[in-house]
Each structure stands twice: as C-alpha cells, then as structure tokens.
Design an enzyme around this catalytic site. Structure first.
Site, PDB file in Angstrom:
ATOM      1  N   GLU A   1      -4.515  -4.001   0.913  1.00  0.00           N
ATOM      2  CA  GLU A   1      -4.113  -2.965   1.872  1.00  0.00           C
ATOM      3  C   GLU A   1      -4.859  -1.700   1.492  1.00  0.00           C
ATOM      4  OE1 GLU A   1       0.156  -2.160   2.148  1.00  0.00           O
ATOM      5  OE2 GLU A   1      -0.229  -0.057   2.603  1.00  0.00           O
TER       6      GLU A   1
ATOM      7  N   GLU B   1      -2.512   8.835   4.496  1.00  0.00           N
ATOM      8  CA  GLU B   1      -1.092   8.551   4.395  1.00  0.00           C
ATOM      9  C   GLU B   1      -0.411   9.721   3.715  1.00  0.00           C
ATOM     10  OE1 GLU B   1      -0.112   5.324   1.830  1.00  0.00           O
ATOM     11  OE2 GLU B   1       1.829   4.992   2.764  1.00  0.00           O
TER      12      GLU B   1
HETATM   13  C1  LIG Z   1       3.363   2.081   8.079  1.00  0.00           C
HETATM   14  O1  LIG Z   1       2.341   2.414   7.194  1.00  0.00           O
HETATM   15  C2  LIG Z   1       2.553   2.211   5.831  1.00  0.00           C
HETATM   16  C3  LIG Z   1       1.250   2.396   5.200  1.00  0.00           C
HETATM   17  O2  LIG Z   1       1.242   3.483   4.451  1.00  0.00           O
HETATM   18  C4  LIG Z   1       3.039   0.840   5.491  1.00  0.00           C
HETATM   19  O3  LIG Z   1       3.377   0.781   4.131  1.00  0.00           O
HETATM   20  C5  LIG Z   1       4.177   0.483   6.364  1.00  0.00           C
HETATM   21  O4  LIG Z   1       4.507  -0.862   6.150  1.00  0.00           O
HETATM   22  C6  LIG Z   1       3.806   0.690   7.800  1.00  0.00           C
HETATM   23  N1  LIG Z   1       4.863   0.289   8.646  1.00  0.00           N
HETATM   24  C7  LIG Z   1       4.654  -0.600   9.596  1.00  0.00           C
HETATM   25  C8  LIG Z   1       5.822  -0.987  10.431  1.00  0.00           C
HETATM   26  O5  LIG Z   1       3.586  -1.077   9.798  1.00  0.00           O
END
Ligand SMILES: *[C@@H]1O[C@H](CO)[C@@H](O)[C@H](O)[C@H]1NC(C)=O
Ligand SMILES: *[C@@H]1O[C@H](CO)[C@@H](O)[C@H](O)[C@H]1NC(C)=O
Ligand SMILES: *[C@@H]1O[C@H](CO)[C@@H](O)[C@H](O)[C@H]1NC(C)=O
Ligand SMILES: *[C@@H]1O[C@H](CO)[C@@H](O)[C@H](O)[C@H]1NC(C)=O
Ligand SMILES: *[C@@H]1O[C@H](CO)[C@@H](O)[C@H](O)[C@H]1NC(C)=O
Ligand SMILES: *[C@@H]1O[C@H](CO)[C@@H](O)[C@H](O)[C@H]1NC(C)=O
Ligand SMILES: *[C@@H]1O[C@H](CO)[C@@H](O)[C@H](O)[C@H]1NC(C)=O
Length: 423
Positions: A251, A256
């Site tokens: 990832e 962020e």
């Molecule tokens: C939203 O973004 C963050 C990445 O920083 C991630 O950890 C999280 O799972 C994301 N949520 C969704 C629903 O994708």
C-alpha cells in the site's frame, strides 16, 4: 468563462424537459448518448446526466436547487494533454500540484527501463541534447482523468470503511444526486455532506471513496489538486493498493493526513522484512517511522513527512525506489512537462523528491504488485478518531463532532483538476 457556457446549456436542457413533460423518461432510465433514438428528456425532479458521450441517464435532482450538477451535460471526455493544458492554465487559483512516482514491482526493472529507453529517445529526436532531454519520454501517458472521465475510469465504492470511520460511503448515482460528487469540464469535487445532522445510532456522514477501474504497476502519477479536505475529524487519502490482496501487494499512501495535523505524510505499508533508513534516502522530507511491516506499531507503516520549505536540489538519481514530489501551484520549479500535461515525463529530471523510498532493506519486487488508485475521505476512524490523536483544540469528541456539526465539514472536499498516469 466555463461557467457562462455551462449555464446557457443548462437552460436549454431545462426548457426541453418542461416542454415534454408527458413523454419524459423515468428516473434511472437512459436519456441520450451516441446511437440513442429514444426520449431525451427526464421526468420532473430528475435531470439528464451525461456519464460519457455514449450514455446519459435520468438522475434525481439535487434537493437544494436544480442547477449546477447539470453543467456536466456540457462535458466531453478529454483524452489529450492539449485539453488538459488549457484547463490547468485557466484555473490557477489557490492550489497545489502533487506528484508521485511509484516504482512497484521491481526497482531494478524500472531503472534499467529508464536507462535503456533514454539513448533510444535521444537518438531518434535530438542528438545534441542535454542530460535533461536524454531522459525525455521515459514514461508515456497511459490514462488521463479530467472531467467526466473520472466517472467512467473510477468506481464509487459504497463499502464499509475498513478503518472504521464515521462515514457512509455512497454510490455514484447517490453521490451525484446529492452533489457529493460534482464533475465539470476540468474539475472533480468530492466532499462529505455538510448539511445533515446525524442520528447518533444511524449510519455515518455521507462521503465519497473512488477507486480506479484499472490497476497499475510501475507508473508515475501526476495529480493536479486545487483543494484537499480539511477540518477536525477528517482523514483524507490519495493512495494505491490492491484491496483484495492487501497487504501482499503493498500500500502506498501518497497524500494522507488527519485532523489537519499532518496533512502531508506519505507512507508505505507492506508485509514483513521491509524497512527504511533515513541515512540512505536522498529526500527533503523527514522519515518518521521506519518499519513498513503492517504488523509492527499497529500498522503505522514507514512514513515520511514533507518538510515545510521544499528545496529542489541536484537532479534526483532515479536508481531504486518510489518517489514523491510536491509543488505548490506558483512554485517556479514545477517542471514544464508536469505543468503542461505532457504526453511523457522524465522524473529523473525533477530534482530531489520529498519522499524517496529506497530498496536497500526492502525487496520491492516481493512487497509490491499491481495496485488500484484510490481517493477517499473518511471521518474519525482508527487514526483520526483515536482519542490520543484527536486534538484537544477540536470540538467535542470526534464522533460527536461528526454527528452534530455538519457545517464544519464545508471544507471537507477534494477539488482535483486532473490525474495523469504514465507508465
Ligand atoms: C482510506 O484511506 C486510508 C489510506 O490512508 C486507508 O487506510 C483506508 O482503508 C481507506 N478507507 C477506505 C474505505 O478505503
Ligand atoms: C455542486 O457542487 C459544485 C462544486 O462545489 C458547486 O459549484 C455547485 O454549486 C453545487 N451544486 C448545487 C446544486 O449545490
Ligand atoms: C535496489 O535497486 C537497485 C537499482 O535497481 C538494484 O541494483 C539493487 O539490487 C536493489 N537492491 C535490493 C536489495 O534489492
Ligand atoms: C448511504 O449511502 C447510500 C448510497 O450508497 C444511500 O442510499 C443511503 O441513503 C445513505 N445513507 C444515509 C443515511 O444517507
Ligand atoms: C508538514 O509536515 C511538517 C513535519 O514534517 C510539519 O511541520 C508541517 O507543518 C506540515 N505542513 C503542513 C502544511 O501542515
Ligand atoms: C510540455 O513541456 C515539455 C518540456 O518543456 C515539452 O517537451 C513538451 O513539448 C510540452 N508539451 C506540451 C503539450 O506543451
Ligand atoms: C529479507 O530481505 C532480504 C533482502 O532485502 C533477504 O535477503 C532476506 O532473505 C529476507 N529475509 C526474510 C526472512 O525473508
């Protein structure tokens, strides 16, 4: 100017639907597109939305007024960088350009690709080139998301937030109808609802999470952002992963942050045996956590924070790693090929990145694979809503703030001019 053109078309659309009230198409039905011979009007309370040149659909009108969402009727599907050039230049307000290179599958492959390609390019185009020109065209444009192509190239993911945020991720039709997602010729806006007071025992605040239909391996992403979500409780992210194979494919969190505290951190999350060391990273940012392993430190990953004053030092040596650059809109050092939406880019000429993840103590080939691009905005959740993290300067508790203070989410939106993918 775009506004004026959009408004005249808007009136034309409204006039047509008033005249043909009886024959209009019902909600969700098709109302136009190339090859469509049926009715092109929609019943009262709905409007005809152009997803792309081939498919228009009757969507419920936004509850507030009948206007703006319909401006998308005027959009086409720009694929050329020439179009992008015009739009980017015309919208130079308060904004920032963010760029990332993510070298995923194999660092050595990428590096050798770049170097083998370079001589070829320079021989065919300019023989008397400088170092900068010899690497021109190292990565070629493969996808350009501008205006309505966001709606065809990305899915809205109406899923439960895996990070347990106080959000209700909405599907595309709902998001457009509520104007949570708004698309025009050179803009996509994605926001959290800023008008509804929530029932504490009901679902979270409506918000948007989109994911690219395609997956990319070794690539360069150039995102031109005018505004990113801000405010207490917000946790926005622009990132890449393969959800169904997390964390094996890795990832990469490009932008962020939470609660406005550090809206500028980039992080890798991987399986074990992948760490970073500040001493080997040619970058302007600060390495704040070193172990990328998701099982270490509650999955905080290995993160780099942008230093405030960005410097653009000697040309960055492209050997190894994923790099992230950030330029402010008016920054003199934004490379021309980034500014003008060029058909090819050469990150090796861009100067020192703020984040430079290197492969010295991480084998990239076994920690990263093809990934989707994801843009999301959650509220509270595992990070932003953590009691130890939620700032004392923010109102109430994180959850109560989300439930009770809709108006404070007015600035919780993305406004993105374009995203270009080079491979
Ligand atoms: C939203 O973004 C963050 C990445 O920083 C991630 O950890 C999280 O799972 C994301 N949520 C969704 C629903 O994708
Ligand atoms: C929808 O959002 C866009 C972008 O923020 C805004 O310009 C427009 O006025 C909104 N439309 C409505 C009907 O609220
Ligand atoms: C890191 O990448 C460089 C450049 O591609 C390569 O030569 C080296 O073998 C890689 N190191 C490791 C530990 O994978
Ligand atoms: C949550 O989102 C879905 C669309 O994905 C929508 O149908 C539903 O009404 C939303 N919930 C609330 C409480 O607004
Ligand atoms: C970015 O991160 C640094 C820490 O590296 C922090 O000092 C700075 O305030 C942050 N910038 C913004 C705009 O928040
Ligand atoms: C953009 O700038 C680059 C670098 O100066 C140049 O090579 C390219 O031709 C330009 N492209 C467009 C579409 O203007
Ligand atoms: C950890 O990665 C290194 C290469 O970066 C490799 O030599 C070593 O075998 C790996 N160790 C384990 C336990 O996988």
């Amino acid at each position: 100017m775009v506004q004026g053109a959009a408004i005249s078309v808007l009136f034309a659309v409204l006039a047509a639907s008033l005249e043909a009230v009886q024959a209009a198409q019902p909600v969700w039905a098709q109302c136009g597109g190339i090859g469509w011979a049926g009715d092109t009007t929609c019943v009262a309370g709905t409007y005809c939305y152009q997803y792309d040149p081939w498919y228009y659909q009757c969507l419920p009108s936004p509850s507030t007024t009948t206007s703006s969402t319909t401006t998308s009727t005027t959009t086409t599907k720009p694929t050329t960088t020439t179009t992008t050039k015009t739009t980017t230049t015309s919208s130079t307000t308060k904004s920032s350009t963010t760029t990332s290179t993510t070298t995923k599958t194999s660092t050595s492959t990428t590096t050798s690709t770049t170097t083998t390609k370079s001589p070829t390019t320079s021989t065919t185009s300019k023989t008397t080139t400088t170092t900068q020109a010899t690497t021109t065209g190292a990565y070629k444009l493969s996808d350009s998301f501008v205006g309505s192509s966001w709606l065809t190239g990305f899915d809205h993911m109406a899923i439960e937030d895996p990070t347990h945020g106080r959000v209700n991720y909405t599907d595309q039709a709902f998001a457009i109808a509520q104007n949570l997602t708004f698309v025009s010729k050179d803009t996509i806006v994605m926001r959290a609802d800023s008008w509804t007071t929530l029932d504490a025992s009901g679902p979270g605040r409506n918000s948007v999470r989109i994911q690219s239909k395609k997956q990319y391996t070794t690539n360069v992403l150039v995102m031109d952002t005018r505004h990113m979500p801000e405010g207490c409780a917000t946790w926005p992210a622009f990132w890449t992963t393969l959800v169904d194979n997390w964390p094996a494919n890795g990832e990469i969190d490009i932008i962020e942050g939470v609660n406005d505290v550090s809206p500028n951190q980039s992080t890798l999350h991987t399986t074990s045996n992948c760490t970073m060391s500040a001493t080997t990273m040619a970058q302007t940012g600060n390495l704040v956590t070193t172990d990328c392993d998701y099982e270490v430190n509650y999955n905080s990953g290995c993160g780099i924070q942008v230093d405030k004053s960005l410097s653009y030092g000697p040309p960055f040596n492209a050997a190894g790693g994923g790099c992230i650059w950030f330029w402010s809109r008016n920054d003199a050092s934004v490379p021309a090929e980034v500014k003008n939406g060029s058909g090819a880019v050469s990150p090796a000429t861009w100067g020192t990145p703020y984040a430079n993840f290197v492969n010295n103590s991480c084998d990239f080939a076994s920690h990263f694979g093809p990934e989707n691009i994801i843009i999301n905005l959650t509220l509270c959740g595992d990070w932003a809503g953590n009691d130890a993290i939620y700032p004392s300067t923010c109102p109430q508790t994180c959850i109560d703030h989300v439930n009770n203070d809709p108006a404070s989410f007015k600035d919780a939106y993305w406004d993105i001019a374009s995203l270009r993918v080079y491979e």
